[in-house]
Design an enzyme around this catalytic site. Structure first.
Site, short mmCIF file in Angstrom:
data_model
loop_
_atom_site.label_atom_id
_atom_site.label_comp_id
_atom_site.label_asym_id
_atom_site.label_seq_id
_atom_site.Cartn_x
_atom_site.Cartn_y
_atom_site.Cartn_z
N ARG A 55 -4.39 12.94 -54.35
CA ARG A 55 -4.21 14.31 -54.82
C ARG A 55 -5.56 14.88 -55.25
O ARG A 55 -6.42 14.17 -55.75
CB ARG A 55 -3.23 14.35 -56.00
CG ARG A 55 -2.87 15.79 -56.38
CD ARG A 55 -2.04 15.88 -57.63
NE ARG A 55 -1.95 17.28 -58.04
CZ ARG A 55 -1.71 17.69 -59.28
NH1 ARG A 55 -1.54 16.82 -60.25
NH2 ARG A 55 -1.66 18.98 -59.56
N HIS A 56 -5.72 16.18 -55.08
CA HIS A 56 -6.97 16.85 -55.42
C HIS A 56 -7.25 16.80 -56.93
O HIS A 56 -6.37 16.55 -57.75
CB HIS A 56 -6.91 18.31 -54.97
CG HIS A 56 -5.84 19.11 -55.65
ND1 HIS A 56 -5.98 19.61 -56.92
CD2 HIS A 56 -4.60 19.50 -55.22
CE1 HIS A 56 -4.87 20.26 -57.26
NE2 HIS A 56 -4.02 20.21 -56.25
N GLY A 57 -8.49 17.11 -57.27
CA GLY A 57 -8.90 17.18 -58.66
C GLY A 57 -8.35 18.41 -59.37
O GLY A 57 -7.75 19.30 -58.77
N GLU A 96 -0.15 22.43 -49.72
CA GLU A 96 0.88 22.34 -50.76
C GLU A 96 2.12 23.12 -50.36
O GLU A 96 2.09 23.95 -49.43
CB GLU A 96 0.31 22.89 -52.08
CG GLU A 96 1.27 22.85 -53.27
CD GLU A 96 1.74 21.45 -53.62
OE1 GLU A 96 2.53 20.88 -52.82
OE2 GLU A 96 1.37 20.93 -54.68
N ASN A 106 -4.13 24.41 -62.73
CA ASN A 106 -3.42 23.22 -63.21
C ASN A 106 -3.35 23.23 -64.73
O ASN A 106 -2.30 22.99 -65.33
CB ASN A 106 -4.14 21.94 -62.78
CG ASN A 106 -3.97 21.61 -61.31
OD1 ASN A 106 -4.88 21.06 -60.70
ND2 ASN A 106 -2.82 21.90 -60.72
N ARG A 160 -9.42 23.06 -52.80
CA ARG A 160 -9.33 22.06 -53.85
C ARG A 160 -9.12 20.66 -53.28
O ARG A 160 -9.62 19.67 -53.82
CB ARG A 160 -8.22 22.43 -54.85
CG ARG A 160 -6.82 22.60 -54.27
CD ARG A 160 -5.92 23.19 -55.35
NE ARG A 160 -4.52 23.33 -54.96
CZ ARG A 160 -4.00 24.39 -54.35
NH1 ARG A 160 -4.79 25.41 -54.01
NH2 ARG A 160 -2.71 24.46 -54.05
#
Length: 209
Positions: free
Chosen positions: A9-11, A83, A16, A59
Site C-alpha cells: 500500500r502507498h505511503g 483505488e 489519509n 501516491r
C-alpha cells in the site's frame, strides 16, 4: 520454487490524515508518506523483487519508484490497480459521509461509486496478468491502495464475498505477501511492516479495526 506477489500500500497522504475518501483523486504523498516509502523500500529490497508495477495514481507510483531506485528496476503502470472509485464521496471526510448518507455509509456504498465486486475483479485480474510474466521463482511488487489491494487479495484467494470483511485493512506502506501453490494463491503475510496501528483508508470501517 514458486511465484510471489508483495501487495504494497502507498505511503501516507494529507487526505489519509484527514480521513478523506481519496478514491481516484490523485493526491500526493506527504512528508511522512515519502519517509514511509523510503523505509519500506529498504526492507523490501532484501526480497530481491524482479518486477514492479503500480497504480497510475501518484501516491502509489511514487511509493513504487522509491523501491525501484533501490533495486534498479523500472516501474510499470497499470490503471486497473487504482483505488476503488468513490463517486460523490471523494474528498469528503468520514464524518461528512456519515452525516449526509447514513444508510450508504453503513453499507459503505458510495453514490456513483464503484461496487466492491468490480474492484476485486479488476485488481485481481491485473495481479494475475503481471504475475504471469514472472519466472517460476520471481517476485512481483504491486504498489496500490488499501481497499483495492484488500479486495484484490480476497478475489485472488478465491474467498466468497461474504468472507471479505474477515480480512483486515492495510496500513500506509504496509504489505501482504502471496505465494502461488499447486492449488492457487495463498496468503503468507498480511499488513506486515509496522506494529499494529490505526488504518486510515478508503476501505470500509470494519476492515480497518
Amino acid at each position: 520454487m514458486s511465484k510471489r506477489i508483495v501487495c504494497l500500500r502507498h505511503g501516507q497522504t494529507l487526505w489519509n490524515v484527514e480521513q478523506r475518501f481519496q478514491g481516484h483523486s490523485d493526491i500526493p504523498l506527504d512528508e511522512t508518506g515519502i519517509a514511509q516509502a523510503a523505509r519500506a523500500a529498504s526492507l523490501l529490497a532484501s526480497l530481491r523483487p524482479t518486477l514492479i508495477v503500480s497504480s497510475d495514481l501518484q501516491r502509489a507510483n511514487d511509493t513504487a519508484l522509491a523501491l525501484a531506485r533501490v533495486v534498479g528496476l523500472d516501474v510499470s503502470v497499470d490503471k486497473d490497480l487504482r483505488e476503488r472509485g468513490g463517486g460523490e464521496w471523494e474528498g469528503l471526510t468520514r464524518d461528512e459521509i456519515a452525516a449526509r448518507w447514513p444508510e450508504e455509509y453503513v453499507a459503505w456504498e458510495a453514490p456513483g461509486g464503484e461496487p466492491v465486486a468490480d474492484v476485486a475483479t479488476r485488481v485481481a485480474g491485473a495481479m494475475r496478468r503481471w504475475a504471469a510474466k514472472l519466472d517460476d521463482d520471481g517476485l512481483l511488487v504491486v504498489a496500490s491502495h488499501g481497499a483495492a489491494l484488500r479486495l484484490g487479495i480476497c478475489e485472488l484467494l478465491g474467498l466468497p464475498e461474504s468472507l471479505w470483511p474477515a480480512l483486515g485493512g492495510l496500513g500506509n506502506c504496509s504489505w501482504s505477501v502471496l505465494q502461488e501453490g499447486r492449488r492457487g494463491w495463498r496468503l503468507l503475510e498480511h499488513n506486515a511492516g509496522t506494529l499494529p496501528e490505526p488504518v486510515r483508508s478508503d476501505d470500509r470501517p470494519e476492515a480497518e479495526a
